[in-house]
Design an enzyme around this catalytic site. Structure first.
Site, mmCIF file in Angstrom:
data_model
loop_
_atom_site.group_PDB
_atom_site.id
_atom_site.type_symbol
_atom_site.label_atom_id
_atom_site.label_comp_id
_atom_site.label_asym_id
_atom_site.label_seq_id
_atom_site.Cartn_x
_atom_site.Cartn_y
_atom_site.Cartn_z
ATOM 1 N N GLY A 163 42.657 62.800 -27.935
ATOM 2 C CA GLY A 163 41.413 63.528 -27.743
ATOM 3 C C GLY A 163 41.584 65.036 -27.795
ATOM 4 O O GLY A 163 42.650 65.574 -27.506
ATOM 5 N N GLY B 128 42.246 73.110 -37.250
ATOM 6 C CA GLY B 128 43.084 73.434 -38.401
ATOM 7 C C GLY B 128 42.513 73.008 -39.734
ATOM 8 O O GLY B 128 43.062 73.365 -40.785
ATOM 9 N N TYR C 238 62.603 84.448 -77.500
ATOM 10 C CA TYR C 238 62.955 84.226 -76.108
ATOM 11 C C TYR C 238 63.824 85.377 -75.623
ATOM 12 O O TYR C 238 64.814 85.746 -76.276
ATOM 13 C CB TYR C 238 63.724 82.903 -75.960
ATOM 14 N N ALA D 99 46.585 68.275 -34.487
ATOM 15 C CA ALA D 99 47.421 67.117 -34.166
ATOM 16 C C ALA D 99 46.978 65.855 -34.904
ATOM 17 O O ALA D 99 47.716 64.886 -34.965
ATOM 18 C CB ALA D 99 47.416 66.870 -32.662
ATOM 19 N N GLY D 100 45.764 65.881 -35.445
ATOM 20 C CA GLY D 100 45.172 64.675 -36.030
ATOM 21 C C GLY D 100 45.929 64.203 -37.271
ATOM 22 O O GLY D 100 46.652 64.954 -37.916
ATOM 23 N N ARG E 213 42.113 59.928 -43.965
ATOM 24 C CA ARG E 213 41.195 59.782 -45.106
ATOM 25 C C ARG E 213 41.620 60.590 -46.341
ATOM 26 O O ARG E 213 41.066 60.418 -47.418
ATOM 27 C CB ARG E 213 39.766 60.157 -44.691
ATOM 28 N N LYS F 144 62.218 85.626 -69.213
ATOM 29 C CA LYS F 144 62.652 85.273 -67.857
ATOM 30 C C LYS F 144 63.705 86.269 -67.438
ATOM 31 O O LYS F 144 64.594 86.573 -68.238
ATOM 32 C CB LYS F 144 63.229 83.860 -67.852
ATOM 33 N N GLY G 90 29.197 65.507 -32.721
ATOM 34 C CA GLY G 90 28.681 65.624 -31.367
ATOM 35 C C GLY G 90 27.358 66.382 -31.407
ATOM 36 O O GLY G 90 27.218 67.336 -32.170
ATOM 37 N N TYR H 90 72.669 81.160 -72.256
ATOM 38 C CA TYR H 90 73.241 80.020 -71.529
ATOM 39 C C TYR H 90 74.373 79.422 -72.346
ATOM 40 O O TYR H 90 74.185 79.001 -73.486
ATOM 41 C CB TYR H 90 72.118 79.003 -71.320
#
Ligand code: UD1
Ligand code: CA
Length: 502
Positions: free
Chosen positions: A93, A129, A393, A19-20, A24, A378, A167, A414
Site C-alpha cells: 500500500g 515514479g 571512412y 515500489a510497484g 501491465r 569515428k 480514488g 584496424y
C-alpha cells in the site's frame, strides 16, 4: 500557470513512490525505467521533485529493487542531489510506502527534530515514479497553497470524464475536502464523483507521521492506504484542502505501453511548443521528436523527420534535417546537417554534414568543414575548412586544416587485432581511392595519387604514388576472350574510322 506565480518552495522532503511492479507493461524492465522523452519515467519524476530543492529526496523501491536503486543513484549528478533509497517491506500500500520513506529518512539523519515518530517536520511532498509529465511548477503551486493555507494535507486533484479506478475526492457541503475513497471501496453514489485523487500531495510532516501510525489494512485491497491519512488528519483537527489542476496530463500515470505512448506524444508536443515559443522553427511537429534533455538556441530550424536525443545541442542558425537523428551531438552556429545519423559528434560553426552521413562518437568537425555523402566517421578530429566530401571512412583519424580528402578515401584503422591512428596534416590533397594503412602520418601540403595505398609516412609536400605505371596490352580481349560481347565491341571499334584528334 507561469513560473512567476510559484513561490520558492523548499520542502523538508519529497517522497517518490516507486515500489510497484507495473505488471501491465508486460516487460522484463521495471515500469519506471521505461524511457519517455529521453529519460526514464522515474528520471522525470525525480527531476520534477528535485526542482523543489527539498532537503531530502527519497525514492521508495521494492520491485526489482537493485536495478531500480542503481538507476536512481546514477541520476544523482543530473538531479544535483543523491536520493535516499528507501526499501518498502512486505506490507502493501501507498501508506506503507510513505512510512518506509519516512523511516529511511530517520535512519539517514537520526538527529532530525522530534516532531513525530520519524522526527520529520515541515512540508513533505509525495509523488509517484510513473507520472512523467508532472512539472516542478505544478508541485510548487501545490506546496505554495499548502503552506500559505497552513494545511495539514493538500491533495492535488483533477476532474476526469471517466474517473474509473481512481480514488474519489469526498467533499463536505461547504466544499471542504472530507477524505478520499478508493474506487474498490466506493459506493455506487461515490463512484459518480468525477473529482479524483492524483496521488500527489503536500503533508505537514508531523501530521503525516502520526496519522500513518493509525492507518490499517482494513479495506477491499488489504493495503495500507495513504489516502486514509486525510480523514485521520481532519479528525485530529487539521485542515485538509485540495488544489485542482485543469492540466490532466500532469497527473496521468503510465500503466501500460498504450498510455506510455500517449504520454510520450504529449510530452513531445509540449517540448516542441516550448522550443517554438523560444525561437526554433519546426516545419513538421508530427514527425519531429525532441528529448526533454535537448537544448536549442533561438533561430534554429528543424526539418521533417528529425529526432534530437540526449544532450544534443543546436546553436543559432543551425539547420537540421530532414531525416536526421542526432544523439548527444552538438551542432555549431549556422551549420547544416542533412539526412544524417550522428552520435557523440561535435559539428563546427558553418560546417556542412550530409546527405546520407554517419557520424559516430568522437567525430569533431571543425568550423566550415564538410563531411559529405556516404561518409562514415569515428574518433575523427577534422580541422577547420577540411572537406571529406564523398564516399569514405575516417576512423581514429586526425586531419588538419583546409585539407581535401578525395572521393572514396579510407583510413584502414584496424589490423584485425588493434586500432591505429591516421594523422593527416594541413592543406593536404588526397586523390580518389587513397587508403591509409594506419598507423601512418601524412605531412602538411602533401598529395597522394589516385588509388594510393599509403603504408609509409608521407613527408610534407611530397606526392605519394603507390600504383604501378599503366601498361596497355593491345588486343588482349579479342585474344583471350574471343566471341565475348566485349571482344565483339572491340572488333567493331577497330573497324570504325579513327576520330580526328587535336
Ligand atoms: C492510488 C491512490 C488513488 C489514486 C491513484 C492515482 C491509494 C490508496 N490510492 O491508487 O486514490 O487515485 O493512486 O493514480 O493511495 N506504490 C508503492 N508501494 C505500494 C503500492 C504502490 O510504492 O505498496 C506506488 C506505485 O509504484 C505507484 C504508486 O504508488 O507509483 C501508486 O500505486 P498504485 O497501485 O498505482 O495506486 P492505485 O491503487 O492506482
Ligand atoms: Ca495507478
Amino acid at each position: 500557470m507561469t513560473e512567476s506565480t510559484v513561490a520558492p518552495a523548499t520542502p523538508a522532503a519529497v517522497i517518490v513512490l516507486a515500489a510497484g511492479a507495473g505488471t501491465r507493461m508486460k516487460s522484463k524492465t521495471p515500469k519506471i525505467l521505461h524511457p519517455i522523452g529521453g529519460r526514464s519515467m522515474i528520471g522525470h519524476a525525480l527531476t520534477a521533485a528535485a526542482g523543489l530543492n527539498p532537503r531530502e529526496l527519497v525514492a521508495v523501491v521494492r520491485h526489482q529493487r537493485d536495478l531500480v536503486a542503481d538507476h536512481i543513484l546514477a541520476l544523482a549528478e543530473i538531479l544535483g542531489t543523491v536520493p535516499v533509497i528507501a526499501d518498502q517491506d512486505e506490507v502493501p500500500g501507498t501508506g506503507r510506502a510513505v512510512q518506509c520513506g519516512l523511516e529511511a529518512l530517520t535512519a539517514a539523519a537520526p538527529d532530525a527534530g522530534q516532531a513525530g515518530a520519524s522526527g520529520i517536520s515541515g512540508t513533505v511532498v509525495v509523488t509517484y515514479g510513473d507520472v512523467p509529465l508532472l512539472t516542478t511548477e505544478l508541485l510548487g503551486e501545490l506546496v505554495a497553497t499548502h503552506e500559505s493555507e497552513s494545511n495539514a494535507v493538500t491533495v492535488l486533484t483533477a476532474l476526469l470524464e471517466d474517473p474509473t479506478g481512481y480514488g474519489r475526492i469526498l467533499r463536505d457541503t461547504d466544499g471542504s475536502v472530507a477524505g478520499i475513497v478508493e474506487h474498490k471501496d466506493a459506493t455506487d453514489a461515490q463512484r459518480q464523483i468525477n473529482e479524483v485523487n492524483s496521488g500527489i500531495y503536500a503533508f505537514e510532516g508531523a501530521v503525516l507521521d502520526t496519522a500513518l501510525s493509525q492507518v490499517t489494512t482494513d479495506n477491499a485491497q488489504g493495503e495500507m492506504y495513504l489516502t486514509d491519512v486525510l480523514q485521520i488528519a481532519r479528525a485530529a483537527g487539521g485542515r485538509v484542502a485540495a488544489v485542482t489542476t485543469t492540466d490532466q496530463w500532469q497527473v496521468e500515470g503510465a500503466n501500460d505501453r498504450v498510455q506510455l505512448q500517449a504520454l510520450g506524444a504529449e510530452m513531445n508536443r509540449r517540448t516542441l511548443q516550448r522550443h517554438m515559443r523560444a525561437g526554433t522553427s519546426i516545419q513538421d511537429p508530427s514527425t519531429t521528436w525532441i528529448d526533454s534533455t535537448v537544448t536549442l538556441e533561438p533561430d534554429t530550424t528543424i526539418l521533417p523527420n528529425t529526432h534530437l536525443q540526449g544532450t544534443t545541442h543546436l546553436s543559432e542558425d543551425a539547420v537540421v534535417g530532414p531525416d536526421t537523428t542526432l544523439v548527444d551531438t552538438t551542432v555549431g552556429i549556422g551549420a547544416t546537417v542533412t539526412r544524417t545519423q550522428a552520435s557523440g559528434a561535435v559539428i563546427g560553426d558553418r560546417a556542412a554534414v550530409g546527405p546520407f552521413t554517419y557520424l559516430r562518437p568522437g567525430t569533431v568537425l571543425g568550423e566550415q568543414g564538410k563531411i559529405g555523402a556516404f561518409y562514415e566517421t569515428k574518433n575523427a578530429v577534422i580541422g577547420r575548412g577540411s572537406k571529406l566530401s564523398h564516399l569514405g571512412y575516417a576512423g581514429d583519424a586526425e586531419i588538419g586544416e583546409y585539407t581535401n580528402i578525395g572521393c572514396g578515401n579510407i583510413t584502414a584503422n584496424y589490423d584485425g587485432v588493434n586500432k591505429h591512428r591516421t594523422v593527416i596534416g594541413n592543406h593536404v590533397r588526397t586523390s580518389s581511392n587513397t587508403v591509409f594503412i594506419a598507423p601512418v602520418t601524412v605531412g602538411d601540403g602533401a598529395y597522394t595519387g589516385a588509388g594510393a595505398v599509403v603504408r609509409k609516412d608521407v613527408p610534407a609536400g611530397a606526392l605519394a604514388l603507390t600504383v604501378a605505371p599503366q601498361r596497355n596490352s593491345e588486343g588482349w580481349v579479342e585474344d583471350r576472350r574471343p566471341g565475348s560481347p566485349a571482344a565483339e565491341a572491340a572488333a567493331e571499334a577497330r573497324t570504325r574510322p579513327a576520330q580526328p584528334t587535336d
